[in-house]
Design an enzyme around this catalytic site. Structure first.
Site, PDB file in Angstrom:
ATOM      1  CD  GLU A 171      -2.869  -1.190   2.381  1.00 14.59           C
ATOM      2  OE1 GLU A 171      -2.736  -0.363   3.296  1.00 14.59           O
ATOM      3  OE2 GLU A 171      -3.795  -2.013   2.337  1.00 14.59           O
ATOM      4  CG  ASN A 213      -0.725  -7.006  -1.401  1.00 18.46           C
ATOM      5  OD1 ASN A 213      -1.300  -7.600  -2.303  1.00 18.46           O
ATOM      6  ND2 ASN A 213      -1.245  -6.872  -0.188  1.00 18.46           N
ATOM      7  CG  HIS A 249     -10.002  -5.656   0.514  1.00 17.38           C
ATOM      8  ND1 HIS A 249     -10.248  -6.781   1.262  1.00 17.38           N
ATOM      9  CD2 HIS A 249      -8.693  -5.381   0.690  1.00 17.38           C
ATOM     10  CE1 HIS A 249      -9.133  -7.161   1.876  1.00 17.38           C
ATOM     11  NE2 HIS A 249      -8.172  -6.326   1.542  1.00 17.38           N
ATOM     12  CD  GLU A 278      -4.715  -7.861   1.737  1.00 14.48           C
ATOM     13  OE1 GLU A 278      -5.600  -7.088   2.177  1.00 14.48           O
ATOM     14  OE2 GLU A 278      -3.500  -7.636   1.843  1.00 14.48           O
ATOM     15  CG  ASP A 280     -12.812  -8.746   1.699  1.00 11.88           C
ATOM     16  OD1 ASP A 280     -12.641  -7.857   0.839  1.00 11.88           O
ATOM     17  OD2 ASP A 280     -12.491  -8.593   2.898  1.00 11.88           O
TER      18      ASP A 280
END
Ligand code: XIL
Length: 464
Positions: A171, A213, A249, A278, A280
């Site tokens: 990030e 990432n 996400h 990640e 979701d």
């Protein structure tokens, strides 16, 4: 709520052989160092991991150490997944709570569970503006830079040989249209902090794939363009980077972008792997199921998309549980999203992961019994990491051994997913407990690190 708003909330320390047969595997095509292997699935995988493995991918999840005593949780984990990411346990605040004092207790529990159960590990995350220990938050300049380098060295060395991929930097870019780096104490140490972190990680663990990432980089936008420019520059200048992670996400305010696959592909075209790290997706029912299927299909359509990890097992395990964003409900039952993901994995038709550009041509899978092995290399001055892919012949294997001939002066320093006999000359690598049994056409990979000149011959393989 936008996905970045979700991040702000989540990061705010409210811490409240695994697949069936490929019968007709077969065509190895070699063109200018590129390897393409086509395979036809004979049977559908019945779990996420087995279905993904038939497509040459892994299927992973975030794992929290304090849930490893929950039998429902562990039952699903062991049945469905073959890759784990410690959800918080490898972050800076967890691993170095006081400067120079390292604590690996919880992360080691997760790594131990993974190794015992034949799963691999994504390391997360070495250098990040968030979830830093207080002492690091208060550092700046060269003191922070040195502390960051020491942290990366210590943690990556502790886990050397045990990590499939490391999120080396997490990030580091700003949201919105600026395309700028995110302001942080790390960024203020100088723009080169990211490449320093990558070079440091490579030295500490040459066998791990090193990833950048981020989130809100899942489609083509100013932020992902900026990451793309950085990765292009790293590739051009030889800064060691092997993969880009797309956190993925999603929710209604930040849905799966229409150009998700195209974005994965453009990064893959830079000559590195892409991973969904990640995943979701908030929602329920068919809409949520369709979104999971679309993400899964996008990964399968990109040959260098090597795996998918979801960010938790049951909805109640999620960092944003109120959005019910995962594949299992709070009771551990499979949701429609699970079935859609599994179906998408079984329906994909794309070939398995392409090998790194340094890969030697594979041996054509045999018409008969036995096994074959192929070798790919990452090299640097004075050393190398070799990845050997063992593929079973038509009879499958109960066990296997690959034999590698090393040049004079070359020595094996460590191996993973295999046990070596000897370390110089002709070295035999036998299977370990969890990867000896392969069904016909099935493959498994092991690796070893060495000093000196890398081997150049295709390894021989014998099956038992
Ligand atoms: C989250 C964890 O899931 C939470 O338990 C924690 O409170 C905050 O961090 N991007 C990342 C992950 O890279 O590390 C974050 O994980 C979610 C967003």
């Amino acid at each position: 709520m936008s996905s970045s708003a979700l991040h702000d909330r989540g990061n705010a320390r409210v811490r409240t052989g695994r697949r069936a047969a490929l019968v007709s595997a077969a065509v190895g095509t070699v063109a200018a160092g590129m390897v393409l292997a086509l395979a036809t699935a004979a049977s559908a995988g019945t779990t996420l991991a087995t279905a993904a493995a038939e497509k040459g991918r892994y299927f992973g999840t975030a794992v929290a150490a304090n849930k490893l005593s929950d039998s429902t949780y562990v039952g699903i984990l062991n049945r469905e997944f073959d890759m784990v990411t410690p959800e918080n346990e490898m972050k800076w605040d967890a691993t170095e709570p006081s400067q120079g004092q390292f604590n690996y207790t919880n992360a080691d529990r997760i790594v131990g569970h993974a190794q015992t159960n034949g799963m691999r590990v994504r390391g997360h995350a070495l250098a990040w503006h968030s979830q830093q220990p207080g002492w690091a938050q208060n550092l700046s300049g060269s003191a922070l830079r040195s502390a960051m380098v020491n942290h990366v060295t210590q943690v990556a060395t502790h886990y050397r040989g045990k990590i499939h991929s490391w999120d080396v930097v997490n990030e580091a870019f700003a949201d919105g249209g600026s395309g700028a780096r995110r302001d942080s104490n790390l960024q203020r140490t100088g723009n080169d902090w990211i490449e320093v972190a990558f070079r440091t990680a490579r030295t500490a663990d040459p066998g791990a794939k090193l990833c950048y990432n981020d989130y809100n980089t899942d489609g083509q936008n100013a932020k992902s363009n900026a990451v793309y420019a950085m990765v292009s520059d790293f590739k051009a200048r030889g800064v060691p980077i092997d993969c880009v992670g797309f956190q993925s996400h999603f929710n209604s305010a930040s849905p799966v972008p229409a150009d998700y696959q195209a974005n994965l592909q453009r990064f893959a075209n830079l000559g590195l792997d892409v991973q969904i790290t990640e995943l979701d997706i908030e929602g329920s029912g068919t809409a949520q199921a369709n979104s999971f299927a679309n993400v899964t299909k996008a990964c399968l359509a990109v040959s260098r998309c090597t795996g998918i990890s979801v960010w938790g097992i049951r909805d109640t395990d999620s960092w944003r549980a109120s959005g019910t964003p995962l594949l299992f409900d709070g009771n551990g039952n499979k949701k429609a999203a699970y079935t859609a993901t599994l179906d998408a994995l079984n329906g994909g038709t794309t070939p398995p992961t392409s090998a790194p550009s340094t890969t030697a041509p594979p041996t054509t899978p045999p018409p008969g019994t036995g096994c074959t092995a192929s070798l790919s290399l990452q090299t640097w001055t004075g050393g190398f990491v070799a990845t050997v892919r063992v593929t079973a012949g038509s009879a499958g294997t109960n066990g296997w051994a690959a034999t590698v001939t090393l040049p004079a002066g070359t020595a094996v320093t460590n191996a993973w997913n295999a046990q070596n006999s000897g370390s110089t000359g002709t070295v035999r690598f036998g299977n370990v407990a969890y990867n000896g049994q392969l069904t016909a056409g099935q493959s498994t990979e092991f690796g070893f690190q060495g000093t000196g000149t890398p081997p150049s011959d295709t390894p021989s393989c014998t099956a038992s």
